[in-house]
Enzyme design. Structure first.
Site, PDB file in Angstrom:
ATOM      1  N   GLU A 346       2.290   7.321  64.278  1.00  0.00           N
ATOM      2  CA  GLU A 346       3.212   8.325  63.498  1.00  0.00           C
ATOM      3  C   GLU A 346       4.065   7.335  62.660  1.00  0.00           C
ATOM      4  O   GLU A 346       5.199   6.503  63.243  1.00  0.00           O
ATOM      5  CB  GLU A 346       3.771   9.793  63.983  1.00  0.00           C
ATOM      6  N   CYS A 347       3.835   7.471  61.476  1.00  0.00           N
ATOM      7  CA  CYS A 347       4.556   7.073  60.598  1.00  0.00           C
ATOM      8  C   CYS A 347       4.537   5.497  60.825  1.00  0.00           C
ATOM      9  O   CYS A 347       4.230   4.374  60.648  1.00  0.00           O
ATOM     10  CB  CYS A 347       5.820   8.054  60.480  1.00  0.00           C
ATOM     11  N   ALA A 348       6.174   5.581  60.934  1.00  0.00           N
ATOM     12  CA  ALA A 348       6.114   3.800  60.883  1.00  0.00           C
ATOM     13  C   ALA A 348       5.354   3.202  61.845  1.00  0.00           C
ATOM     14  O   ALA A 348       4.440   2.002  61.209  1.00  0.00           O
ATOM     15  CB  ALA A 348       7.193   3.861  62.078  1.00  0.00           C
ATOM     16  N   LEU A 350       1.775   3.863  62.091  1.00  0.00           N
ATOM     17  CA  LEU A 350       1.023   3.668  60.941  1.00  0.00           C
ATOM     18  C   LEU A 350       0.980   2.489  60.569  1.00  0.00           C
ATOM     19  O   LEU A 350       0.203   1.502  60.545  1.00  0.00           O
ATOM     20  CB  LEU A 350       1.211   4.870  60.569  1.00  0.00           C
ATOM     21  N   SER A 443      -1.638   8.300  61.518  1.00  0.00           N
ATOM     22  CA  SER A 443      -1.057   9.184  60.674  1.00  0.00           C
ATOM     23  C   SER A 443       0.149   9.133  60.226  1.00  0.00           C
ATOM     24  O   SER A 443       0.950   8.954  61.012  1.00  0.00           O
ATOM     25  CB  SER A 443      -1.328  10.496  61.272  1.00  0.00           C
TER      26      SER A 443
END
Length: 469
Positions: A346-348, A350, A443
């Site tokens: 997630e986020c970081a 990704l 994502s």
């Protein structure tokens, strides 16, 4: 079950909710009370300070991502064994998910918890007008019990006297405390808000102690406790990760047979990947996994026997040189993914899986590059899974949130993870692996797995299958 509790709210962001809530938690804990800390909304950073103050995990109560029906059960789960619970609100008291009325607002959660509300008012630029402000907030929604006020950033004894006189005359809401302006308890900020407690260690502990001392000297803690004890019993059953995930895990083939080893799932942590919800790992454990934390800033390999890898959010852009320099771990993660190992990012996470971040090499698992920007992307999302992956099946509908100042180019792979609609049109986002190799789900979307326990069951099943394969 009856746990004394109150909600700390404010008319708007920036009034000092986090300082007062964290200070209350620390001051009550210093009295020897077991304090359960909670945060309305998706924010990861404030619960870190709450957790330092309380000595137990800070937990989120997000009615958008988890559903209103889970708020009281999640609260009771997190507050089990506590003498009192302090719930910090989000934004202004009545500010909720955009365009959805009260949903996920502090007011909404206070009603779901049947908890009295204490309003933190930034009094720095007003005197008598404070009574009109408090009266308006107290009368706006009769179902919200605004039961006390804490005056913040008060300039002097004379200023305090004017404020108290106005409130006694015009609001009918008692003043529980008056906090003077103090730069000593400020928490350093950066491009996404406060600096996480995990990054500040001794400095964070000192800041939390200062907040506790300030609140203890400025707020009537006996009155706060008396108010918290007026909250009536909740009739909900505490949330139970085992009950949530057991039938899903059995259907998915997750976990291990009695007497067998549990599939080992490595979960990234440390300063670069400090964003996580406690319930996510509790669900993985309940689904049959052995959860093993590791710090990508310091580990040179994945934990031995890793069968699944979870990399959550954080601030990798601030540690990009250290992450890039750790070539052994980057190579190990790339090899694990190439061998079919299930990965959820997630986020970081990704950004870390991409080719590069701000020009420096990352793991190279995904064919995308990331860079910092000046633009903040922030908001709730209603997403649809566009392809099968180790987390979700095609067509699954989930609610999450975005919170970043980076951009990935491209922002979606050949098999995008999600689709959702924004005011300017539809969007596809993220990576659900490559054709024939759906072992990766990456994502920007942050998910609270308590709202979707099938995510833990699905991922644990994928880890078990990889270990067996």
């Amino acid at each position: 079950m009856n746990i004394p509790r109150l909600v700390v709210a404010a008319p708007s962001s920036g009034a000092g909710k986090t300082t007062i809530a964290t200070g209350l938690i620390a001051a009550l804990a210093a009295r020897g009370l077991a304090v359960s800390p909670h945060k309305v909304g998706p924010d990861y950073i404030d619960p870190g300070y709450h957790g330092l103050a309380a000595g137990r995990p800070g937990r989120n109560l997000d009615a958008f991502m988890c559903g209103p029906e889970r708020i009281a059960p999640l609260f009771l789960h997190g507050a089990a064994g506590a003498d009192v619970a302090v719930v910090e609100g989000v934004m202004g008291l009545f500010d909720g998910a955009s365009g959805r009325g009260e949903l996920a607002s502090t007011a909404h959660v206070s009603k779901l918890l049947r908890a009295p509300v204490v309003l933190v008012v930034d009094a720095s630029s007003q005197s008598r007008s404070v009574a009109a402000l408090v009266h308006g907030f107290a009368s706006w929604d009769p179902e919200v019990r605004l039961a006390g006020v804490i005056l913040n950033r008060v300039a002097s004894d004379r200023h305090e006297r004017l404020l108290r006189e106005a409130l006694e005359e015009g609001s009918g809401v008692p003043v529980l405390g008056s906090v003077r302006r103090s730069a000593a308890v400020a928490t350093p900020s950066r491009h996404l808000g406060l600096i996480p407690a995990a990054e500040r260690s001794a400095e964070a502990l000192r800041a939390v102690a200062d907040m506790g001392e300030l609140v203890a000297a400025s707020v009537d803690l006996d009155a706060v406790l008396a108010l918290a004890r007026t909250a009536p019993p909740l009739t909900a059953e505490p949330w139970d990760p085992a009950r949530e995930v057991a039938p899903l895990a059995a259907a998915a083939g997750a976990g291990a047979a009695p007497g067998a080893d549990r599939p080992r799932i490595a979960v990234a942590g440390g300063a670069a990947f400090s964003f996580s919800y406690a319930e996510n790992t509790e669900l993985l454990t309940a689904a049959g996994a052995e959860v093993v934390p590791f710090d990508p800033l310091h580990a040179d390999a994945l934990p031995e026997g890793t069968a699944g890898l979870v990399i959550g959010g954080g601030f990798p852009e601030l540690y990009v040189r250290e992450l890039s320099a750790n070539g052994q771990l980057r190579a190990a993660i790339a090899a694990f993914a190439a061998a079919g190992g299930p990965v959820s990012a997630e986020c970081a996470g990704l950004l870390y899986l991409g080719r590069e971040l701000d020009g420096l090499p990352m793991c190279g698992v995904l064919d995308t590059s990331a860079r910092m920007t000046e633009r903040l992307t922030l908001g709730y999302r209603e997403a649809v899974a566009l392809h099968d992956s180790v987390l979700a099946t095609t067509g699954a509908r989930l609610r999450g949130h975005e919170f970043h100042r980076t951009v990935c180019e491209p922002g979606a792979g050949e098999r995008p993870a999600w689709g959702w609609r924004l005011p300017d049109g539809p969007r596809t986002e993220g990576f659900a692996g490559a054709p024939g190799a759906a072992n990766i789900h990456a994502s920007y979307l942050h998910l609270h797995w308590a709202g979707y326990p099938q995510l833990a069951a699905s991922f644990t099943a994928a880890a078990a299958a990889h270990r067996a394969g």
